[in-house]
Design a protein around this motif. Structure first.
Motif, short mmCIF file in Angstrom:
data_model
loop_
_atom_site.label_atom_id
_atom_site.label_comp_id
_atom_site.label_asym_id
_atom_site.label_seq_id
_atom_site.Cartn_x
_atom_site.Cartn_y
_atom_site.Cartn_z
N TRP A 38 81.40 43.54 7.98
CA TRP A 38 81.66 44.92 7.56
C TRP A 38 80.91 45.22 6.27
CZ3 TRP A 38 84.32 48.36 10.47
CH2 TRP A 38 85.19 47.88 11.44
N HIS A 40 84.59 48.64 3.66
CA HIS A 40 85.42 48.72 4.86
C HIS A 40 85.98 47.36 5.29
CE1 HIS A 40 85.00 52.95 6.06
NE2 HIS A 40 83.81 52.87 5.50
N ARG A 61 78.31 42.20 14.27
CA ARG A 61 78.69 43.61 14.11
C ARG A 61 77.97 44.42 15.15
NH1 ARG A 61 74.09 44.53 14.28
NH2 ARG A 61 72.56 44.91 12.67
N ASN A 107 81.13 48.82 14.21
CA ASN A 107 82.23 48.15 14.91
C ASN A 107 83.24 49.16 15.46
OD1 ASN A 107 81.01 45.74 14.11
ND2 ASN A 107 82.23 45.62 12.23
#
Length: 745
Positions: free
Chosen positions: A253, A257, A287, A318
């Motif tokens: 991420w 996030h 991801r 994602n």
């Protein structure tokens, strides 16, 4: 990141130059590698700092010379089956590799690595030469960026509104010699595909060997905590594909996030006795990145089928549509050979602290060194990567396209395994009148095809801006409108370039300008050379904007006062743009300012970080505006008048994907020693990734109010969400004569 256990041995280099390719003067100078030929010559001739005053003009004569790097070395002891290679990650721009008088390699292009087997040409004592041609220029084009419109070389160094004309040549990335076994890993590419629910990842590892006979391999993967996930062994031939799957991968991420989780993949080849012949280590971030249409995009146009009004620019990470807050990154040095990993790290840490999650690598500059992308992987910063095309009409001719293909393939293959890579883009401002390219230009069709062939999972854009996106504005006030008002009236799916100029600190100016020119600023001085005047044809006093500063604050009485005025206006402008872009979510999904950093000490620029790594006050304002959650106010203008009704709309901005109880926001107006409570707003419960619009506050400004005023939003129990806005109030015309003047702040 892909690393190898091979040891790259450096060499001692020296440099000479000549006006003709076949003339070889005997005089050599010590050379630094990586570096640039201009810096070696300047060092030898004891030139003054090129970043001071107009000293950079002393380098102009070096553009049209031929250069030779030379290194002497003794042949190492090679065991049977071993070979000696010359390896360079970057030589700029057109060059030949010669060993002991024998031409071994010829190349055009600075982004394709060089690997040359020296073994068959070795002697006991060896002389290795790298011969570099002069700066490529399109003739008879004017002396500007258009001279670079036929080469895959950064156009920025040919001169820009924030970059002097200084065009690097030379060995600019890691370079040396290395010993290889007869069997070694030539290329390694790790690809994966995540299931729709992210519950598993199917991994495919493709390996190309240079080998005469099959060998054994071992491949293992470790999770971010260092635990081994799997291990595979088998036979490895010249081309081998190995597959595996893992359950419940820990996702990568952006830092705002989640965690930028990275796995470690190690692949080894071994001989029959188990001796490791070669090894590659790869960092893997699982991801999924997509570009999807922005909310409401399918509603445009509303009539019968037409061309698209907007292009997909909503980043989905994602499965989560994230708001991209970031900046345009330019190379942090004029000469890329001087950029170090430490230099990258210092600036990237500043960008992450500013709450940025996306960096657009602008197409006028270099494709960064490997350490840049490794750091972005680790820091959780997404990268929008452009190819080196910018603001020119790049030709459809066969030679240019062949070099572009060579360079693009090298760039794609080098970067495609990085978790941070979010977008491929053809280049900067190519669909504009000053460029003249279209989606039918062969260069852009080629780049799209290559990205699909070698990295089809990463989104591709032909250029920026493209349909629905916007570049600009770049000054605080344009055609009579302040940026606060302009932004409210704008409707773009993404703001991928916008700027507000500001001065750096006194110390930066003192490095850039002769002491006798520091104050007051003057046209046709070093202020102009360092971009304060005539940087932009439309406004002669850009980027200083001296006339606007005087309009708002009166004539500055000192350099420090001028700096304070300029930095205040830059902070106010950038804060207004970033927050307004966020308020326009979900139709808008991106805000990237122009630009993050300087390449040298600019006297004035749109940058947030002055050279080499000094944040301007505007960076603090931007950092506050890019917090995942914050109170916000939509104020329609900067300058107010005593006695008029002050208005501001209250908002609460939320980019987090969690729900939370509502908050209580209290607003105050501060001027001098006085303050006035205005209004309080109890927001509804906070919905995942959704902003809340609140009431509009109104207040009659007192007749004695003059100078700077402050609107403060206090969030009870959550001071981390507080916000503050600096504005200017002029005296009412009916007031005493002394109050009619614009006050200095």
């Amino acid at each position: 990141m892909i690393a190898s256990d091979r040891i790259l041995a450096s060499l001692q280099w020296e440099l000479r130059y000549s006006k003709q390719p076949n003339i070889s003067p005997s005089e050599f100078y010590p050379a630094q590698v990586p570096g640039a030929v201009q810096l070696d010559i300047a060092r030898e001739k004891q030139y003054p700092d090129y970043a001071h005053g107009n000293n950079f003009e002393m380098f102009g004569w070096m553009e049209d010379l031929y250069y030779t790097y030379r290194a002497s070395f003794l042949s190492p002891m090679l065991t049977p089956g071993q070979s000696l290679w010359f390896v360079s990650k970057g030589i700029d721009y057109e060059f030949e590799i010669i060993l002991n008088g024998q031409l071994l390699h010829r190349q055009e292009g600075m982004f394709t690595p060089v690997e040359v087997d020296l073994t068959s040409s070795l002697a006991h004592e060896n002389i290795l030469e790298v011969r570099i041609a002069p700066v490529p220029k399109r003739v008879p084009y004017p002396i500007d960026r258009s001279q670079a419109s036929h080469v895959v070389k950064p156009a920025v160094s040919y001169g820009w509104d924030w970059h002097p004309r200084l065009i690097p040549l030379g060995i600019w990335d890691e370079t040396g010699i290395e010993i290889r076994n007869s069997t070694f890993i030539d290329t390694l590419d790790l690809r994966y595909e995540l299931s729709e629910n992210f519950k598993w990842a199917d991994i495919v590892l493709q390996v190309q060997l240079v080998a005469n006979n099959p060998v054994k391999y071992v491949w293992w993967l470790k999770d971010p905590s260092g635990n081994q996930v799997f291990e595979k062994r088998g036979d490895c031939r010249s081309c081998t594909i190995v597959e595996c799957s893992i359950d419940n991968p820990r996702l990568w991420w952006t830092h705002d996030h989640g965690m930028p989780e990275l796995y470690e993949s190690v692949f080894e080849i071994l001989d029959e006795k188990g001796y490791v012949l070669d090894r590659r280590t790869t960092r893997v971030g699982f991801r999924r990145i997509r570009l999807v249409p922005n909310d409401g995009a399918w509603n445009e146009p509303k009539d019968f089928p037409k061309g698209p009004s907007v292009s997909p620019i909503q980043l989905e990470l994602n499965g989560r549509p994230i708001f991209a807050k970031g900046t345009n990154w330019v190379n942090p040095e004029i000469f890329p050979g001087t950029i170090t990993e430490q230099r990258y790290q210092e600036l990237l840490e500043i960008a992450r602290t500013a709450n940025f999650n996306l960096l657009r690598i602008w197409g006028g500059g270099i494709v960064n060194k490997e350490s840049f992308y490794d750091l972005c992987d680790r820091m959780g910063l997404l990268v929008w990567q452009e190819f080196p095309l910018a603001c020119n009409n790049y030709p459809d001719d066969a030679h240019y396209l062949s070099i572009l293909e060579q360079e693009a393939v090298s760039i794609i293959k080098r970067l495609r395994n990085h978790a941070c890579l979010a977008i491929w883009c053809g280049g900067n401002e190519l669909f504009n009148s000053w460029s003249g390219m279209t989606d039918q230009s062969l260069a852009l069709r080629l780049l799209n095809a290559l990205c699909y062939r070698y990295d089809r999972q990463t989104p591709f854009l032909p250029t920026s801006p493209v349909y629905g996106m916007g570049h600009g504005n770049y000054v605080f006030k344009w055609e009579g409108k302040e940026v606060l008002e302009t932004m409210i009236e704008s409707r773009n799916t993404a703001y991928t370039e916008f700027g507000i100029p500001g001065l750096p600190s006194r110390s930066v100016l003192e490095r850039a300008l002769p002491v006798e020119e520091l104050f007051p600023p003057r046209d046709n001085s070093a202020w102009q050379s360092h971009h304060a005047y005539h940087a932009w044809d439309v406004m002669p006093d850009t980027w200083l904007c001296a006339s606007l500063l005087e309009e708002y604050f009166g004539k500055a009485r000192s350099l420090d006062e001028l700096i304070e005025q300029s930095q205040l206006l830059q902070s106010v402008g950038y804060k207004a743009i970033f927050e307004e872009a966020r308020r326009q979510k979900p139709y808008c999904s991106m805000a990237l300012n122009w630009c993050f950093n300087d390449v040298w000490p600019a006297a004035a620029n749109n940058s947030l970080v002055a050279y080499p790594k000094e944040p301007k006050p505007a960076l603090g304002a931007v950092s506050a505006s890019c917090r995942p959650v914050c109170a916000s106010a939509r104020v329609r203008k900067f300058v107010w008048t005593a006695g008029e009704i002050f208005e501001a709309e209250l908002w609460f901005l939320n980019d987090r994907f969690t729900e939370a109880p509502g908050v209580l926001i209290k607003s105050y107006l501060i001027w001098g020693a006085d303050s006035q409570f205005l209004l309080e707003w109890h927001t509804p419960n906070l919905v995942s990734n959704r902003n809340e619009a609140g009431p509009t506050l109104r207040f009659i400004l007192p007749s004695d109010m003059i100078g700077c005023i402050s609107l403060r939003l206090k969030v009870l129990g959550h001071p981390e969400y507080d916000s503050e806005y600096t504005l200017l109030c002029r005296g009412n015309k009916a007031m005493a004569k002394k109050d009619t003047a614009i006050m200095n702040v």
